[in-house]
Design an enzyme around this catalytic site. Structure first.
Site, PDB file in Angstrom:
ATOM      1  N   GLU A   1     -12.876   5.800   6.101  1.00 18.91           N
ATOM      2  CA  GLU A   1     -11.783   6.214   6.991  1.00 18.91           C
ATOM      3  C   GLU A   1     -11.507   7.676   6.815  1.00 18.91           C
ATOM      4  O   GLU A   1     -11.492   7.835   5.608  1.00 18.91           O
ATOM      5  CB  GLU A   1     -10.782   5.357   7.314  1.00 18.91           C
ATOM      6  CG  GLU A   1     -11.089   3.806   7.794  1.00 18.91           C
ATOM      7  CD  GLU A   1      -9.772   3.084   7.964  1.00 18.91           C
ATOM      8  OE1 GLU A   1      -9.572   2.410   8.967  1.00 18.91           O
ATOM      9  OE2 GLU A   1      -8.894   3.117   7.228  1.00 18.91           O
TER      10      GLU A   1
ATOM     11  N   SER B   1       0.615  -1.137  -0.067  1.00 16.37           N
ATOM     12  CA  SER B   1      -0.079   0.173  -0.058  1.00 16.37           C
ATOM     13  C   SER B   1       0.744   1.207  -0.092  1.00 16.37           C
ATOM     14  O   SER B   1       1.548   1.388  -0.904  1.00 16.37           O
ATOM     15  CB  SER B   1      -0.959   0.007   1.227  1.00 16.37           C
ATOM     16  OG  SER B   1      -2.007   0.944   1.250  1.00 16.37           O
TER      17      SER B   1
ATOM     18  N   ASN C   1      -8.824   8.618   6.332  1.00 14.18           N
ATOM     19  CA  ASN C   1      -7.617   8.724   5.473  1.00 14.18           C
ATOM     20  C   ASN C   1      -8.051   8.267   4.031  1.00 14.18           C
ATOM     21  O   ASN C   1      -7.166   8.280   3.301  1.00 14.18           O
ATOM     22  CB  ASN C   1      -6.663   7.758   6.060  1.00 14.18           C
ATOM     23  CG  ASN C   1      -6.945   6.327   6.071  1.00 14.18           C
ATOM     24  OD1 ASN C   1      -7.978   5.909   5.389  1.00 14.18           O
ATOM     25  ND2 ASN C   1      -6.500   5.328   6.840  1.00 14.18           N
TER      26      ASN C   1
ATOM     27  N   ASP D   1      -3.320   6.263  -3.196  1.00 19.22           N
ATOM     28  CA  ASP D   1      -2.291   5.781  -2.389  1.00 19.22           C
ATOM     29  C   ASP D   1      -1.660   4.814  -3.307  1.00 19.22           C
ATOM     30  O   ASP D   1      -1.886   4.502  -4.521  1.00 19.22           O
ATOM     31  CB  ASP D   1      -2.714   5.299  -0.966  1.00 19.22           C
ATOM     32  CG  ASP D   1      -3.429   4.035  -1.200  1.00 19.22           C
ATOM     33  OD1 ASP D   1      -3.894   3.586  -2.248  1.00 19.22           O
ATOM     34  OD2 ASP D   1      -3.267   3.253  -0.152  1.00 19.22           O
TER      35      ASP D   1
ATOM     36  N   ARG E   1      -4.083   5.087  20.770  1.00 16.02           N
ATOM     37  CA  ARG E   1      -4.585   3.572  20.365  1.00 16.02           C
ATOM     38  C   ARG E   1      -3.050   2.861  19.962  1.00 16.02           C
ATOM     39  O   ARG E   1      -2.227   3.704  19.386  1.00 16.02           O
ATOM     40  CB  ARG E   1      -5.497   3.507  19.214  1.00 16.02           C
ATOM     41  CG  ARG E   1      -5.156   4.077  18.089  1.00 16.02           C
ATOM     42  CD  ARG E   1      -6.341   4.009  16.912  1.00 16.02           C
ATOM     43  NE  ARG E   1      -6.034   2.755  16.371  1.00 16.02           N
ATOM     44  CZ  ARG E   1      -5.237   2.552  15.238  1.00 16.02           C
ATOM     45  NH1 ARG E   1      -4.502   3.442  14.922  1.00 16.02           N
ATOM     46  NH2 ARG E   1      -5.320   1.388  14.786  1.00 16.02           N
ATOM     47  N   PRO E   2      -2.984   1.723  20.140  1.00 12.58           N
ATOM     48  CA  PRO E   2      -1.741   0.880  19.649  1.00 12.58           C
ATOM     49  C   PRO E   2      -1.878   0.819  18.220  1.00 12.58           C
ATOM     50  O   PRO E   2      -3.072   0.471  17.595  1.00 12.58           O
ATOM     51  CB  PRO E   2      -1.500  -0.412  20.409  1.00 12.58           C
ATOM     52  CG  PRO E   2      -3.066  -0.871  21.013  1.00 12.58           C
ATOM     53  CD  PRO E   2      -3.646   0.956  21.059  1.00 12.58           C
TER      54      PRO E   2
ATOM     55  N   THR F   1      -0.144  -1.364  12.627  1.00 13.45           N
ATOM     56  CA  THR F   1       0.921  -1.685  11.622  1.00 13.45           C
ATOM     57  C   THR F   1       2.194  -1.215  11.701  1.00 13.45           C
ATOM     58  O   THR F   1       3.215  -1.492  10.988  1.00 13.45           O
ATOM     59  CB  THR F   1       0.507  -0.915  10.150  1.00 13.45           C
ATOM     60  OG1 THR F   1       0.575   0.713  10.655  1.00 13.45           O
ATOM     61  CG2 THR F   1      -1.050  -1.126  10.017  1.00 13.45           C
TER      62      THR F   1
ATOM     63  N   ASP G   1      -6.385   1.921  -3.264  1.00 12.23           N
ATOM     64  CA  ASP G   1      -7.363   1.829  -2.584  1.00 12.23           C
ATOM     65  C   ASP G   1      -7.869   3.019  -1.527  1.00 12.23           C
ATOM     66  O   ASP G   1      -8.870   2.684  -0.865  1.00 12.23           O
ATOM     67  CB  ASP G   1      -7.376   0.508  -1.669  1.00 12.23           C
ATOM     68  CG  ASP G   1      -6.328   0.714  -0.581  1.00 12.23           C
ATOM     69  OD1 ASP G   1      -5.483   1.326  -0.722  1.00 12.23           O
ATOM     70  OD2 ASP G   1      -6.266  -0.691  -0.090  1.00 12.23           O
TER      71      ASP G   1
ATOM     72  N   ASP H   1      -1.414   1.454  -3.748  1.00 13.60           N
ATOM     73  CA  ASP H   1      -2.073   0.538  -4.295  1.00 13.60           C
ATOM     74  C   ASP H   1      -3.448   0.812  -4.661  1.00 13.60           C
ATOM     75  O   ASP H   1      -4.446  -0.023  -5.146  1.00 13.60           O
ATOM     76  CB  ASP H   1      -2.263  -0.702  -3.730  1.00 13.60           C
ATOM     77  CG  ASP H   1      -2.938  -0.606  -2.264  1.00 13.60           C
ATOM     78  OD1 ASP H   1      -2.901   0.450  -1.904  1.00 13.60           O
ATOM     79  OD2 ASP H   1      -3.230  -1.541  -1.518  1.00 13.60           O
TER      80      ASP H   1
HETATM   81  C1  16G Z   1      -4.046  -0.439   7.439  1.00 13.18           C
HETATM   82  C2  16G Z   1      -5.659  -0.305   7.102  1.00 13.18           C
HETATM   83  C3  16G Z   1      -6.358   1.007   7.195  1.00 13.18           C
HETATM   84  C4  16G Z   1      -6.004   1.517   8.698  1.00 13.18           C
HETATM   85  C5  16G Z   1      -4.674   1.764   8.929  1.00 13.18           C
HETATM   86  C6  16G Z   1      -4.496   2.063  10.305  1.00 13.18           C
HETATM   87  C7  16G Z   1      -6.909  -1.896   5.689  1.00 13.18           C
HETATM   88  C8  16G Z   1      -6.960  -2.310   4.097  1.00 13.18           C
HETATM   89  N1  16G Z   1      -5.912  -1.036   6.001  1.00 13.18           N
HETATM   90  O1  16G Z   1      -3.463   0.252   6.419  1.00 13.18           O
HETATM   91  O2  16G Z   1      -7.637   0.902   6.794  1.00 13.18           O
HETATM   92  O3  16G Z   1      -6.386   3.122   8.556  1.00 13.18           O
HETATM   93  O4  16G Z   1      -4.165   0.344   8.849  1.00 13.18           O
HETATM   94  O5  16G Z   1      -3.029   1.923  10.556  1.00 13.18           O
HETATM   95  O6  16G Z   1      -7.613  -2.355   6.328  1.00 13.18           O
HETATM   96  P1  16G Z   1      -2.475   1.850  12.224  1.00 13.18           P
HETATM   97  O7  16G Z   1      -3.057   0.767  12.963  1.00 13.18           O
HETATM   98  O8  16G Z   1      -0.994   1.891  12.079  1.00 13.18           O
HETATM   99  O9  16G Z   1      -2.891   3.358  12.646  1.00 13.18           O
HETATM  100 ZN    ZN Z   2      -3.745   1.156   0.143  1.00 11.19          ZN
END
Ligand code: 16G
Ligand code: ZN
Length: 528
Positions: free
Chosen positions: A370, A64, A372, A276, A496-497, A500, A280, A278
């Protein structure tokens, strides 16, 4: 299962010893050099999931909006949705198995999920433009074939295009044709029909600048452009011919830095958007007469879309329940506008598309975004049938509204948020409503806000409830946040934790930028 073949092939995609990874919010994602074994293993897992569901399963190789050196992979379930949570656990279990345990783990998962190993399996694969993606899709194919699954490799695709293909293949073509041509034709036909109905066809609706994040969106938009050029001409920037993927451009950069991408000059009144890496996610923006940059994020996109849909649904006179789904990151002004002015019920879920998507399925018409820029709209089968019937049978005002709805439904990618599809939906709505981007932006004024990341030793010490708006642990943290929030006007904050990255995320909003900044800062200090 030919166990010896699995052992042999697995050794060709050996797991670096000691490496433990987790199937997170958007699959596996990290530096590409550590991911080959994950790709092979996700090929294996896709076969098991396909056998169990007796359906085609998708595997998308992408990271992504992450930097070009990263990569990732996620599985797509039969109706084009994200992988079911119980299988996310299997994915993590398989990903972390040591070589000598591979056979046992595969048998374990098969037994737990009652997979009939004699069943046929079919897996479709897509990949983004990263240098590592092509080799990785070969590793996925290796995993699929060693377990006796059949493969169709679509090659380069946007993530939502792969979701679309999976959905088409498992609904006997009812959703559309499972080819790239089928995707282009379905969307373009709906878009061109819609723009034909727009009374204003002034030049200002005809052109749009698109920042493609130097990613797959550029390739696909170039292929698709001539299908819809009757209704819109797009000017592509950051098309991957010069710059690096996601570097100083793309939806994530524009949203988080609140400034234009590099490589695009914006003149007063020009409508611009960013995808972005990819494709989406999408955000819009423009510069006003004073040269100030204005961002139109996912919340405002959801507002435009849901008010347009609500109006049309009123015209067809059906009593349908429309809901909007957001996350804690949604700007407070957007929630207030939706609830108080538009009178639509708003729901909040945890971050991550699968949570929003799931909630939106509860409504006749569910719009989710979202902040974003990740989102779409979902229509229940009953609603689609009703609209089709009205569009066929009526020629009056009601019939006209039903025809517009028919095309809008076709234009949305209901399998996943899709930058290309969302862009065409937004362009059609602006043209039909005769709205300029400034008028759209003026629906409400965003509350100033700030996001911060905090590095901590262990992000898991923070747990949350109430769709991530309240901290449960560590003890005392929520009380501290409550006290800080009280010091500011129109304020709100949460922690929040991240799902990603190894960080804690802090969000704050208040009546001025200074207040939002200092509230975010104070909350980040309270985290330690
Ligand atoms: C991922 C999620 C996105 C979310 C982001 C939050 C999908 C396809 N993508 O990229 O929706 O906004 O994680 O990231 O679900 P974070 O947990 O690091 O804040
Ligand atoms: Zn993406």
């Amino acid at each position: 299962m030919d166990l010896s073949a699995i052992t042999k092939h697995s050794a060709l995609h050996a797991k670096p010893s000691g490496l433990l990874l987790q199937y997170g919010t958007a699959g596996f994602r990290m530096k590409a050099e550590h991911l080959d074994h994950i790709m092979f293993r996700m090929g294996l897992l896709a076969v098991l999931r396909s056998k169990q569901t007796k359906s085609t399963i998708g595997v998308m190789v992408t990271a992504s909006h992450n930097p070009e050196e990263d990569n990732g992979v996620k599985l797509v379930d039969p109706l084009g949705e994200m992988l079911a949570p119980s299988w996310e656990e299997h994915a993590t279990y398989l990903a972390n198995a040591e070589e000598e345990d591979m056979q046992r783990v595969l048998i374990d998962i098969s037994e737990k999920e009652a997979v009939d190993l004699q069943q046929d399996a079919f897996v479709v694969i897509g990949r983004d433009t990263r240098p590592s993606s092509e080799k990785f899709s070969q590793s996925v194919i290796d995993g699929v074939t060693v377990l006796g699954g059949q493969v169709h490799d679509y090659g380069l695709l946007t993530t939502p295009q792969l979701h679309y293909m999976v959905c088409c293949r498992n609904t006997s073509g009812q959703y559309g044709m499972a080819t790239i041509e089928g995707y282009y034709q379905k969307l373009s036909k709906a878009f061109v029909e819609l723009t034909k109905q727009a009374s204003c066809s002034g030049d200002e609706y005809r052109s749009l600048k698109v920042d493609c994040a130097n990613g797959i969106g550029a390739l696909k938009l170039k292929e698709m452009e001539h299908y819809f050029s009757q209704g819109l001409s797009v000017q592509l920037f950051n098309d991957g011919t010069k710059g690096k993927l996601n570097h100083l451009c793309g939806a994530d950069f524009v949203k988080s830095h609140q400034k234009p991408p590099q490589g695009m000059e914006i003149k007063f009144n020009e409508r611009c958007c960013s995808f972005d890496g990819d494709a989406d996610r999408i955000v819009y923006y423009y510069c006003d007469a004073d040269g100030h940059f204005h961002l139109i994020d996912g919340d405002k996109i959801a507002t435009l879309i849901s008010s347009f849909l609500k109006e049309l649904l009123l015209e067809i006179g059906e009593n349908l329940n429309v809901g909007v789904v957001q996350t804690a990151y949604a700007n407070g002004s957007s929630t207030r506008y939706l609830e108080e002015v538009m009178k639509v019920p708003v729901y909040c879920t945890k971050t991550g598309v699968k949570h929003l998507h799931h909630k939106a399925q509860e409504f006749d018409v569910g719009v989710y975004f979202e902040a974003n820029g990740h989102g779409t709209a979902l229509f229940s089968k009953a609603v689609e049938d009703k609209i089709n019937q009205l569009a066929r049978e009526l020629e009056d005002k009601k019939g006209k509204a039903a025809k517009i709805l028919r095309n809008i439904i076709d234009l949305f990618n209901q399998a996943a948020g899709d930058a290309i599809a969302d862009m065409l939906v937004i362009e059609a709505i602006l043209a039909l409503k005769n709205l300029t981007i400034q008028q759209w932006d003026a629906l409400y004024t965003d509350l100033p806000n700030r996001q911060l990341k905090v590095k901590v030793a262990d992000r898991k010490v923070i747990s949350t409830t109430d769709a991530e708006r309240q901290a449960v642990t560590p003890p005392g943290l929520q009380e501290a946040i409550n006290d800080l929030v009280k010091k500011y006007r129109l304020s709100r904050a949460f922690v929040r934790p991240s799902g990603t990255e190894d960080v804690i995320r802090v969000y704050a909003e208040a009546d001025s930028q200074e207040s939002a900044d200092s509230l975010a800062h104070e909350v980040s200090l309270a985290v330690f």
